[in-house]
Design a protein around this motif. Sequence first.
Motif, PDB file in Angstrom:
ATOM      1  N   VAL A 287      51.310 152.661  30.640  1.00 32.54           N
ATOM      2  CA  VAL A 287      52.165 151.592  30.132  1.00 32.54           C
ATOM      3  C   VAL A 287      52.909 152.045  28.883  1.00 32.54           C
ATOM      4  O   VAL A 287      54.102 151.755  28.690  1.00 32.54           O
ATOM      5  N   THR A 288      52.209 152.753  28.022  1.00 31.18           N
ATOM      6  CA  THR A 288      52.833 153.209  26.773  1.00 31.18           C
ATOM      7  C   THR A 288      53.625 154.502  26.942  1.00 31.18           C
ATOM      8  O   THR A 288      54.457 154.827  26.108  1.00 31.18           O
ATOM      9  N   ALA A 289      53.347 155.242  28.002  1.00 30.04           N
ATOM     10  CA  ALA A 289      54.083 156.483  28.274  1.00 30.04           C
ATOM     11  C   ALA A 289      54.472 156.502  29.748  1.00 30.04           C
ATOM     12  O   ALA A 289      53.892 157.243  30.550  1.00 30.04           O
ATOM     13  N   PRO A 290      55.467 155.674  30.112  1.00 32.46           N
ATOM     14  CA  PRO A 290      55.846 155.582  31.522  1.00 32.46           C
ATOM     15  C   PRO A 290      56.493 156.863  32.022  1.00 32.46           C
ATOM     16  O   PRO A 290      56.932 157.712  31.238  1.00 32.46           O
ATOM     17  N   VAL A 291      56.551 156.985  33.330  1.00 31.43           N
ATOM     18  CA  VAL A 291      57.152 158.170  33.951  1.00 31.43           C
ATOM     19  C   VAL A 291      58.636 158.228  33.631  1.00 31.43           C
ATOM     20  O   VAL A 291      59.355 157.227  33.683  1.00 31.43           O
ATOM     21  N   ARG A 292      59.081 159.402  33.281  1.00 30.43           N
ATOM     22  CA  ARG A 292      60.495 159.689  33.073  1.00 30.43           C
ATOM     23  C   ARG A 292      60.761 161.079  33.630  1.00 30.43           C
ATOM     24  O   ARG A 292      59.834 161.799  34.007  1.00 30.43           O
ATOM     25  N   ALA A 293      62.027 161.447  33.676  1.00 31.60           N
ATOM     26  CA  ALA A 293      62.356 162.784  34.156  1.00 31.60           C
ATOM     27  C   ALA A 293      61.670 163.853  33.307  1.00 31.60           C
ATOM     28  O   ALA A 293      61.265 164.905  33.816  1.00 31.60           O
ATOM     29  N   ALA A 294      61.535 163.574  32.008  1.00 32.70           N
ATOM     30  CA  ALA A 294      60.937 164.548  31.092  1.00 32.70           C
ATOM     31  C   ALA A 294      59.453 164.771  31.352  1.00 32.70           C
ATOM     32  O   ALA A 294      58.909 165.827  31.020  1.00 32.70           O
ATOM     33  N   SER A 295      58.774 163.767  31.943  1.00 33.87           N
ATOM     34  CA  SER A 295      57.320 163.857  32.082  1.00 33.87           C
ATOM     35  C   SER A 295      56.864 163.922  33.537  1.00 33.87           C
ATOM     36  O   SER A 295      55.658 163.891  33.801  1.00 33.87           O
ATOM     37  N   MET A 296      57.772 163.994  34.469  1.00 33.71           N
ATOM     38  CA  MET A 296      57.416 164.002  35.888  1.00 33.71           C
ATOM     39  C   MET A 296      56.593 165.242  36.206  1.00 33.71           C
ATOM     40  O   MET A 296      57.015 166.378  35.963  1.00 33.71           O
ATOM     41  N   THR A 297      55.396 165.026  36.776  1.00 38.67           N
ATOM     42  CA  THR A 297      54.520 166.142  37.108  1.00 38.67           C
ATOM     43  C   THR A 297      53.546 165.709  38.196  1.00 38.67           C
ATOM     44  O   THR A 297      53.381 164.510  38.467  1.00 38.67           O
ATOM     45  N   LEU A 298      52.893 166.674  38.824  1.00 39.76           N
ATOM     46  CA  LEU A 298      51.911 166.363  39.855  1.00 39.76           C
ATOM     47  C   LEU A 298      50.653 165.768  39.240  1.00 39.76           C
ATOM     48  O   LEU A 298      50.299 166.062  38.084  1.00 39.76           O
TER      49      LEU A 298
END
Length: 482
Positions: free
Chosen positions: A339-350
């Motif tokens: 919730v505090t660190a939602p998915v973004r292009a910068a954090s997309m990972t498996l």
Amino acid sequence: MSSGLFNIARSALLTHQTALQTISQNVANAETPGYSRQEAVVLASTPVRLPFGSVGTGVSVSTIIRKRDALLDDSFRSANTLSGDATLRRDLLSQIEAVFGEPSESGLANALDQFWNSWSDLSASPDGLAARAVVQQRGRQLGQLFNAYDTQLTTIRSQTLERLDNTVERINALALQLAELNVRIVSAESGGNTANDLRDLRDLRLDELAKVAGTRVMAQPDGSVSVLIGNSTLIHGDTATPLSVWRETPNPLPATPLTDVPVRIQLGTATDRLAPIAGELSAMVDVINTELPGTRGRLDAMAVAVVNDVNTLHRGGFTFSGATIPGTTAGNFFDPGTVTAPVRAASMTLQAAIVNDLSKIAASGNVNGPTDNAIAQRISSLRSLEDTVSWTAPNGSTETGSFSGFFRGLVTRLGIQTATVSDQATVAEGLVTQADFRRQSASGVNTDEELVHMLRVQQSYQAAAKIIKVAEDMLDTLISLA
């Protein structure tokens, strides 16, 4: 009588000497940036009134004028403002467009195709580890590509912010120089003279300021100028008000720092946004506040859609350990974020489990069917589903489309914008060239014309010298008669 001739000849010699010096100054500065052609204005001296009429007393230089047209200056600066905006905007948008580099075999469109293809291959051999290894690899590559795009956009933003800060510093330095020049010009012209060289230097600085900040100039009766930026006064007399760049803090403050915090330009102690702005300043602020956030927002929307849609289907599948039946409910394929660190292009990972164990990749939709391929087929079919990606712009308009269609729209939009602003830059540069040509025709130095003028003045100087010789002969004759 001879003394009168001597005085007239003397005034002619001094006057034409000054004219020759002015011409020499023009020729010497023919290639000096910002130099305006000067001209010695020659007037007949006040005559002497005698009983039989007025007798001339010679000639003098009343002033040395600077050949400059304020209207042509305004036209040039307006064109330069448009050119500064369009040219820099074209360069910045070209950098953003180059991030994606489409069409390309190493771009996002191809990476998405390979990702969907890997799931299609898995559906053909749902119990094979080799196919799962390809799915894992394609998923990792897809996430890394999203990460790389976001990093490049962040780099462009950082570079543009640094350039904006440097530009504002340059504007402030120019403003201080212009305020100082105002003081020097007013002081130099207080006795009725014209500070031509100082005015040339001031106009050169005003030209530069117009390109970077889109300023307007208002001449004052005392010889100084006031400079407006937007609807506010940047320079008045000896006072220059500095600009500053502020990062706008969101309210309420988000749990995680925003990558695209907007900026605003402020003047002096004012807390409101300076508007309107133009020139290079406008291009940088628009790219930082609008173009980069819009591009990143669309990219984030794609990353979120891929993660959510794949995870939703993947969690509906089952994984099997060896021949054990029934299977185990599968987890997420991608890291879903928090919730505090939602998915973004910068954090997309498996998801960590997928990275560590290929058997955690689900292909089956049947808890008792390890060779079932329903989940792999459904994930593979995401490529053709419409309205899988949705992004809402700050103005409330919504863009939707399939994964490939939405990304194609993103790239096409950037390409159209870049082409449009490139055309605008070409037109603006042509307007600058035309405006500069018209201005140079009025204030520039033509060395051929100056040399012709020099010959005329030289002949007049020689004629004045002959008058002295004639006056001398007449005086000798008078003396011999005495």
